[in-house]
Write a protein that holds these residues in place. Structure first.
Motif, PDB file in Angstrom:
ATOM      1  N   THR A   8      -4.198  33.062 -18.814  1.00 50.62           N
ATOM      2  CA  THR A   8      -5.577  33.439 -17.911  1.00 50.62           C
ATOM      3  C   THR A   8      -5.295  33.250 -16.647  1.00 50.62           C
TER       4      THR A   8
ATOM      5  N   ASP B  26      -6.649  31.368 -14.428  1.00 47.18           N
ATOM      6  CA  ASP B  26      -6.494  30.076 -14.168  1.00 47.18           C
ATOM      7  C   ASP B  26      -5.293  29.396 -14.421  1.00 47.18           C
ATOM      8  N   GLN B  27      -4.496  29.918 -15.387  1.00 45.39           N
ATOM      9  CA  GLN B  27      -3.047  29.429 -15.885  1.00 45.39           C
ATOM     10  C   GLN B  27      -2.398  29.855 -14.640  1.00 45.39           C
TER      11      GLN B  27
ATOM     12  N   TYR C 185      -2.518  40.086 -10.760  1.00 45.19           N
ATOM     13  CA  TYR C 185      -2.875  39.602 -12.307  1.00 45.19           C
ATOM     14  C   TYR C 185      -3.627  40.827 -12.943  1.00 45.19           C
TER      15      TYR C 185
ATOM     16  N   SER D 121     -15.886  31.186 -14.839  1.00 45.08           N
ATOM     17  CA  SER D 121     -15.141  31.163 -16.310  1.00 45.08           C
ATOM     18  C   SER D 121     -16.053  32.095 -17.202  1.00 45.08           C
TER      19      SER D 121
ATOM     20  N   THR E 114     -16.595  32.954 -21.065  1.00 45.18           N
ATOM     21  CA  THR E 114     -16.413  32.317 -22.429  1.00 45.18           C
ATOM     22  C   THR E 114     -16.911  33.217 -23.652  1.00 45.18           C
TER      23      THR E 114
ATOM     24  N   LYS F  55     -13.875  28.946 -23.463  1.00 44.01           N
ATOM     25  CA  LYS F  55     -13.371  29.608 -22.350  1.00 44.01           C
ATOM     26  C   LYS F  55     -12.256  30.633 -22.811  1.00 44.01           C
ATOM     27  N   LEU F  56     -12.466  31.923 -22.507  1.00 43.64           N
ATOM     28  CA  LEU F  56     -11.441  32.978 -22.545  1.00 43.64           C
ATOM     29  C   LEU F  56     -10.475  33.358 -21.363  1.00 43.64           C
ATOM     30  N   THR F  57     -11.098  33.362 -20.293  1.00 48.04           N
ATOM     31  CA  THR F  57     -10.396  33.719 -18.925  1.00 48.04           C
ATOM     32  C   THR F  57     -11.253  33.326 -17.711  1.00 48.04           C
ATOM     33  N   ALA F  58     -10.797  33.800 -16.660  1.00 48.47           N
ATOM     34  CA  ALA F  58     -11.444  33.598 -15.367  1.00 48.47           C
ATOM     35  C   ALA F  58     -11.645  35.013 -15.006  1.00 48.47           C
TER      36      ALA F  58
ATOM     37  N   VAL G  13     -13.729  40.932 -14.224  1.00 45.88           N
ATOM     38  CA  VAL G  13     -13.016  40.203 -15.360  1.00 45.88           C
ATOM     39  C   VAL G  13     -11.706  41.057 -15.787  1.00 45.88           C
TER      40      VAL G  13
ATOM     41  N   ALA H 157      -8.025  40.776 -21.276  1.00 45.24           N
ATOM     42  CA  ALA H 157      -8.515  39.500 -21.989  1.00 45.24           C
ATOM     43  C   ALA H 157      -9.790  39.849 -22.666  1.00 45.24           C
TER      44      ALA H 157
END
Length: 228
Positions: free
Chosen positions: A3, A5-6, A34, A181, A183, A188-191, A201, A205
């Motif tokens: 994601t 976030d990661q 990204y 976020s 969801t 939560k799936l991704t940011a 988005v 993802a």
């Protein structure tokens, strides 16, 4: 899939102390790469004089390969005006400096795609240098020389304002975009990013979480989403 976030978390510890304009550029660069399917990590940001001298010693007074020609105080890193990057591999732990890697499968080297995005933001690339090339290096010098920085000169306010407008799409504010976020059924799936009422988005993802297959056609620059 990692994601946003990661991916952001991998660079967070190395962004402290950067000039605000370069900090904004680094965050946007990570996000734009990204979206293109190329996660990156900032491996170096602000570097102390002692750290610079330790790097300079490699290949000279210490074992190792020469990695810099700049002594302490003679690098833009020492003034928070430079960053180094690497490609973040899919496992989210390892990184790569393979300049020929094509992890997103679009027949373009990921490294060069990162460089393209960086230059759009006004960053200078060390790979363009004629003497000592530094392919992982980006800097925002504002036309200042190392000698001027050593003498205490810093970027002028109007220069910073102009740089931020370029980085933020014509806006002066740093980090105007609001990260949100995404969801799926409460998980939560991704940011994503909320900007002026529009939500952005990563399509892969979201689509793959819904059971669809995503491919990219580099010739037509088309993202294809096919439901299963």
């Amino acid at each position: 899939m990692l994601t946003l976030d990661q991916v952001n978390s991998k660079s967070a510890a190395r962004l402290g102390g950067l000039h605000p304009a370069l900090l904004a550029a680094a965050n946007v660069l990570i996000q734009r790469c990204y979206v293109r399917g190329i996660p990156i990590v900032i491996t170096q940001g602000l570097r102390t004089i002692a750290e610079q001298n330790a790097l300079y010693a490699l290949g000279r007074t210490k074992k190792g390969a020469i990695v810099t020609n700049a002594r302490g105080g003679s690098s833009f890193h020492n003034y928070g005006l430079a960053i180094d990057f690497a490609l973040l591999l899919p496992d989210g732990r390892n990184i790569s400096w393979d300049m020929s890697r094509d992890g997103d499968g679009d027949k373009l080297a990921d490294w060069q795609e990162v460089v393209q995005e960086a230059k759009k933001l006004g960053l200078e690339w060390g790979g363009d240098w004629t003497s000592f090339k530094d392919y992982s290096h980006f800097q925002m010098a504002f036309g200042l020389t190392i000698q001027e920085l050593k003498a205490g000169r810093r970027p002028a306010a109007d220069q910073v304002k102009k740089a931020l407008k370029r980085i933020n799409g014509g806006e002066d504010e740093v980090n105007k975009d609001v990260e949100i976020s995404i969801t799926l059924n409460g998980v939560k799936l991704t940011a994503g990013v909320l900007d002026n009422g529009t939500t952005y988005v990563p399509v892969r993802a979201l689509a793959e979480a819904l059971g669809a297959k995503v491919t990219y056609d580099p010739a037509s620059k088309t993202v294809n989403v096919v439901t299963v």
